[in-house]
Design an enzyme around this catalytic site. Structure first.
Site, PDB file in Angstrom:
ATOM      1  N   ASP A 293      12.419  -1.099  -0.168  1.00 32.44           N
ATOM      2  CA  ASP A 293      11.258  -2.002   0.846  1.00 32.44           C
ATOM      3  C   ASP A 293      12.028  -3.058   1.015  1.00 32.44           C
ATOM      4  OD1 ASP A 293       9.560  -0.113  -1.200  1.00 32.44           O
ATOM      5  OD2 ASP A 293       9.805  -1.879  -2.652  1.00 32.44           O
TER       6      ASP A 293
ATOM      7  N   GLU B 228       0.743   1.171   3.085  1.00 37.63           N
ATOM      8  CA  GLU B 228       0.857   0.241   3.309  1.00 37.63           C
ATOM      9  C   GLU B 228       2.930  -0.206   3.650  1.00 37.63           C
ATOM     10  OE1 GLU B 228       2.195   1.512  -0.861  1.00 37.63           O
ATOM     11  OE2 GLU B 228       3.885   2.565  -0.562  1.00 37.63           O
TER      12      GLU B 228
END
Length: 364
Positions: A76, A246
């Site tokens: 991420d 997401e």
């Protein structure tokens, strides 16, 4: 001094260098501490060093960055330019209960990276105790704000969500800003995770976030302590595009708003990145297609990314995570980098994942 003495001295120096290197990497430490015997520790350390370090060692004479960018399991990545330096703030990819800190990495050229350990730790956030995810960092009025997800809450009765921390330096340390979550509830079905801060052309800052296949946008107030309602009285507006899962982020290029997100399952090979383009940050965002996905010859599960534009020129790079070829462990994710190209109509060309990474880039 005899040749035997010289060789022995060299071996001792090499071993000290090896030991120093291993102890400086969280990855090696977590691997080694679970091994039972001294013999296994030594053999495993040598094996891990031999296999992984050459691909990750920082070399000022390197032609390209190489992928992954740095050792350890990281995911991420938040990719930003702060104080004329490239920064990556990733998630420490481990079991939820071990995700209690965030590291950062800085670089002047995208090739050589310096580690800044534990820029944020749950010791500085009294309401957070696990699952510190997907940092987002932005500078405003000389201060640096780091937003993060914490605790992986599953409903409105649990404590957690999106927090915000602040520091006077990009490398921290960051301290809790509000002593509570900035977003601690579900709105429009979006789990409060995967936050991104977007600054519009008019100076307005937006929070864009959301898991569980829903994405919200909200207007941050001037001091980032809360939100300013939209003209219709709502605070959180849903802007979820088709196939969204997401990891949202947004950028402006040549007056257009590029909205990007991750699709598929984060533990699987189908994880990927798609995008849309609109004339304003509220959309509508019609899905155009994928721009980043796995190459089974190199790695799988390529997703959850962010972009950087080199200041002063139309040159873009993407940081993302992927899983090593043949590795199915959910948390074995590595942070990588590639160059992003646009065609003459402004569409993003599909990004080819590589082992080489990118060439050195300077910020003038």
């Amino acid at each position: 001094m005899t040749r035997r003495d010289t060789n022995a001295k060299k071996r001792r120096k090499s071993f000290r260098s090896l030991r120093f290197t291993l102890l400086n990497y969280d990855y090696f430490y977590l691997k080694l501490r679970n091994m039972s015997s001294m013999k296994n520790n030594l053999l495993s350390a040598i094996f891990l060093f031999a296999v992984l370090l050459p691909a990750n060692a920082q070399n000022k004479n390197a032609v390209t960055s190489g992928n992954p960018l740095f050792p350890g399991w990281y995911a991420d990545p938040e990719f930003v330019v702060l104080n004329n330096t490239f920064w990556i703030f990733p998630t420490w990819s481990a079991k939820y209960k071990e995700q209690v800190f965030l590291d950062a990495y800085s670089s002047s050229d995208l090739v050589n990276w310096k580690k800044h350990p534990h820029v944020l730790d749950t010791a500085a956030v009294k309401w957070a105790w696990q699952a510190i995810w997907a940092p987002a960092v932005i500078e405003k009025d000389g201060r640096f704000y780091l937003l993060f997800g914490a605790n992986d809450i599953q409903n409105d009765n649990e404590t957690g969500g999106i927090g915000i921390a602040v520091s006077d330096k990009p490398e921290g340390p960051y301290k809790d800003y509000l002593d509570k979550p900035l977003v601690g509830k579900f709105h429009n079905g979006a789990q409060p995770i995967d936050q991104f801060v977007f600054k519009d052309k008019d100076g307005q800052y937006y929070l864009i976030y959301g898991g569980w296949r829903h994405c919200n946008i909200a207007r941050l107030n001037k001091d980032f302590t809360g939100f300013v309602p939209f003209p219709d009285g709502t605070t959180f507006k849903e802007i979820t595009p088709d196939k969204y899962v997401e990891g949202p982020c947004m950028y402006i290029r040549e007056g257009k708003y590029y909205f990007m997100w991750s699709e598929g399952g984060w533990t699987g090979p189908d994880y990927c990145v798609a995008y849309a383009i609109s004339d304003n940050p509220m959309g509508p965002f019609k899905r155009i297609g994928k721009i980043l996905e796995q190459d089974t010859a190199i790695a799988t599960g390529a997703g959850h990314h962010s972009l950087v534009k080199v200041p002063g020129r139309d040159e873009w790079y993407i940081a993302y995570h992927r899983r090593p070829k043949g590795d199915t462990s959910p948390n074995h994710r590595e942070t990588c980098i590639e160059k992003v190209e646009f065609d003459n109509q402004g569409f993003i060309r599909p990004v080819k994942i590589t082992r080489e990474g990118v060439k050195a880039v300077s910020i003038k």
